[in-house]
Scaffold this motif. Sequence first.
Motif, short mmCIF file in Angstrom:
data_model
loop_
_atom_site.label_atom_id
_atom_site.label_comp_id
_atom_site.label_asym_id
_atom_site.label_seq_id
_atom_site.Cartn_x
_atom_site.Cartn_y
_atom_site.Cartn_z
N LYS A 129 34.75 44.85 52.07
CA LYS A 129 35.47 44.29 53.22
C LYS A 129 35.77 45.36 54.26
O LYS A 129 35.69 45.12 55.47
CB LYS A 129 36.77 43.63 52.76
CG LYS A 129 36.56 42.29 52.07
CD LYS A 129 37.89 41.64 51.74
CE LYS A 129 37.67 40.25 51.14
NZ LYS A 129 38.97 39.58 50.82
N CYS A 143 43.22 51.72 45.69
CA CYS A 143 42.94 50.96 44.48
C CYS A 143 43.88 49.77 44.43
O CYS A 143 45.09 49.92 44.65
CB CYS A 143 43.14 51.85 43.25
SG CYS A 143 42.59 51.09 41.72
N PRO A 144 43.39 48.57 44.21
CA PRO A 144 44.24 47.37 44.27
C PRO A 144 45.35 47.39 43.23
O PRO A 144 45.24 48.05 42.19
CB PRO A 144 43.25 46.22 44.03
CG PRO A 144 42.10 46.85 43.32
CD PRO A 144 42.00 48.24 43.85
N ASP A 177 46.24 45.11 41.20
CA ASP A 177 45.88 44.53 39.89
C ASP A 177 44.99 45.48 39.09
O ASP A 177 44.69 45.22 37.92
CB ASP A 177 45.21 43.18 40.06
CG ASP A 177 43.87 43.25 40.77
OD1 ASP A 177 43.41 44.37 41.08
OD2 ASP A 177 43.28 42.19 41.01
N ALA A 209 31.71 41.34 38.49
CA ALA A 209 32.06 42.71 38.86
C ALA A 209 30.82 43.60 38.93
O ALA A 209 30.70 44.46 39.81
CB ALA A 209 33.06 43.28 37.87
N LYS A 247 36.61 45.02 39.99
CA LYS A 247 36.06 43.95 40.82
C LYS A 247 36.76 43.91 42.18
O LYS A 247 36.12 43.85 43.23
CB LYS A 247 36.20 42.61 40.10
CG LYS A 247 35.66 41.43 40.89
CD LYS A 247 35.75 40.14 40.07
CE LYS A 247 35.21 38.96 40.86
NZ LYS A 247 35.24 37.70 40.09
N GLN A 248 38.09 43.93 42.18
CA GLN A 248 38.84 43.87 43.43
C GLN A 248 38.63 45.14 44.24
O GLN A 248 38.59 45.10 45.48
CB GLN A 248 40.33 43.66 43.15
CG GLN A 248 41.16 43.44 44.41
CD GLN A 248 40.72 42.23 45.20
OE1 GLN A 248 40.51 41.15 44.64
NE2 GLN A 248 40.54 42.40 46.50
N GLU A 254 35.15 34.80 44.61
CA GLU A 254 35.73 35.17 43.32
C GLU A 254 34.79 34.93 42.15
O GLU A 254 35.02 35.41 41.04
CB GLU A 254 37.02 34.40 43.11
CG GLU A 254 36.83 32.89 43.12
CD GLU A 254 38.14 32.15 42.97
OE1 GLU A 254 38.09 30.92 42.78
OE2 GLU A 254 39.20 32.80 43.02
N LYS A 307 42.25 45.72 32.51
CA LYS A 307 41.63 44.84 33.49
C LYS A 307 40.30 45.35 33.97
O LYS A 307 39.50 44.62 34.53
CB LYS A 307 42.58 44.65 34.68
CG LYS A 307 43.85 43.89 34.32
CD LYS A 307 44.73 43.67 35.54
CE LYS A 307 45.98 42.89 35.18
NZ LYS A 307 46.86 42.66 36.33
N SER A 330 41.84 46.20 39.08
CA SER A 330 40.53 45.77 38.61
C SER A 330 39.42 46.41 39.44
O SER A 330 39.54 46.58 40.65
CB SER A 330 40.41 44.25 38.69
OG SER A 330 40.38 43.82 40.03
N VAL A 334 35.45 44.68 46.06
CA VAL A 334 35.66 43.73 47.16
C VAL A 334 36.31 44.43 48.34
O VAL A 334 35.90 44.25 49.50
CB VAL A 334 36.53 42.54 46.69
CG1 VAL A 334 36.96 41.69 47.89
CG2 VAL A 334 35.77 41.69 45.70
N ASP A 335 37.32 45.25 48.08
CA ASP A 335 38.01 45.95 49.16
C ASP A 335 37.09 46.94 49.87
O ASP A 335 37.16 47.08 51.10
CB ASP A 335 39.23 46.69 48.60
CG ASP A 335 40.32 45.74 48.13
OD1 ASP A 335 40.27 44.55 48.50
OD2 ASP A 335 41.21 46.18 47.37
#
Length: 393
Positions: free
Chosen positions: A87, A72-73, A75, A107, A79-80, A103, A138, A77, A83-84
């Motif tokens: 990726k 888990c990022p 920040d 989300a 959304k991130q 960006e 967030k 979030s 993204v992870d």
Amino acid sequence: MLQRAYQAMQLAGNADTQVVFGEDQPMLSSSLIGASGTGKSTTIERILRAFPQVIAHPDYGLHQIVWLKVDCPQDGSIKQLCVDIIKEMGRLLDTNFPEKINEHIAAKSLANRVKHYASVYSLGLLVIDEIQNLSIKKSGGKDTMLNFFQELCNVLRVPVFIMGTLKAANILSMDFRHARRNAVAGSFVWDPLDNGSEWESLVQELWKYQWLQESGELTEEMIDFLHQETQGIVGVLTAVFTIAQLRALDKKQEAMTQDLLRRVMDKDFLPIKPALNAMRSRDPRKMMQYQDMLSHDFMEYMRKEQLVLASQIEQKVKRQKPTASSSAEALALSTLETMGFDSQIADEALKRAKEAGAKSRTALVQHALAILSNVADSEEEDDDPDDLRKGAG
């Protein structure tokens, strides 16, 4: 499932449109919560590596992702996190769809892409670590955050395994519905080990892995001392055990002692001393101040510190150029061993040869052979074998 995921992606831009999928079968999901340093991530990663991560099915034109693990990022979030996940899928499959992520994508749209790609590549298990980073603020609020996890199970039809520190327990228990879901296949909590048989077995096994010449006897007092200093946290135990040996090698100390371990705890583990002291106090008010106990960043710092110390010791060894005499002794010892002499006896003979003034390899070997010959003759005459000192006289 592919059609449903595609439909959700197309409708993501319409705030008034909501696609609801029925839950026609229970999905396995679980969580593992515990203090940092208890071995959660290491254990799960070793289990996962027992399975191939990607399997190609050429007959069906399909690449199957058996399991996927992401952190888990920082920040926190959603959304991130999405993204992870995308990726990491791209990295495993060597595809270019991560390039389409930017960006500006919402989300909601990213979450639907996660569901779509999970269906396309038949994702078998999704593991999310460090879930305590998931910030309610967030993530868009409590309901949004918890609904996201529920959709991962409902829509993807994929088991989700959630891991985190003690802070994650508060996040996952906010809503009974989600708490129940995360315990369908059992929810586990790993606390630091008590000072009992399990701790004793662990220390006994770890004690074998020493680089020092004098490992010493592992006493009950040492086992109790290690538990008192580390409070049963496996990550701290292994870190202090490793760093203490590195410090000892650096100072040319060849024994593991309580004084050595205490100095390492006082110097290298200073940042976590307050947390460990709070655990020793058993005072709930003090322990609440360190709910996370050990951060992921600190454990990473300790791992890097071990590598730095090891590198420094290696450089010191490389800078210590052997003298001519020490090189000659090493060559002479190798020669005698090749001739069949016991290394310990040969080494003692070489020491006496050096005391007699021999310096070169040839001289050392000749003097040592003479000494060893005298020893053999003496033993034959006395018919009472004695040590090298008796024959050398």
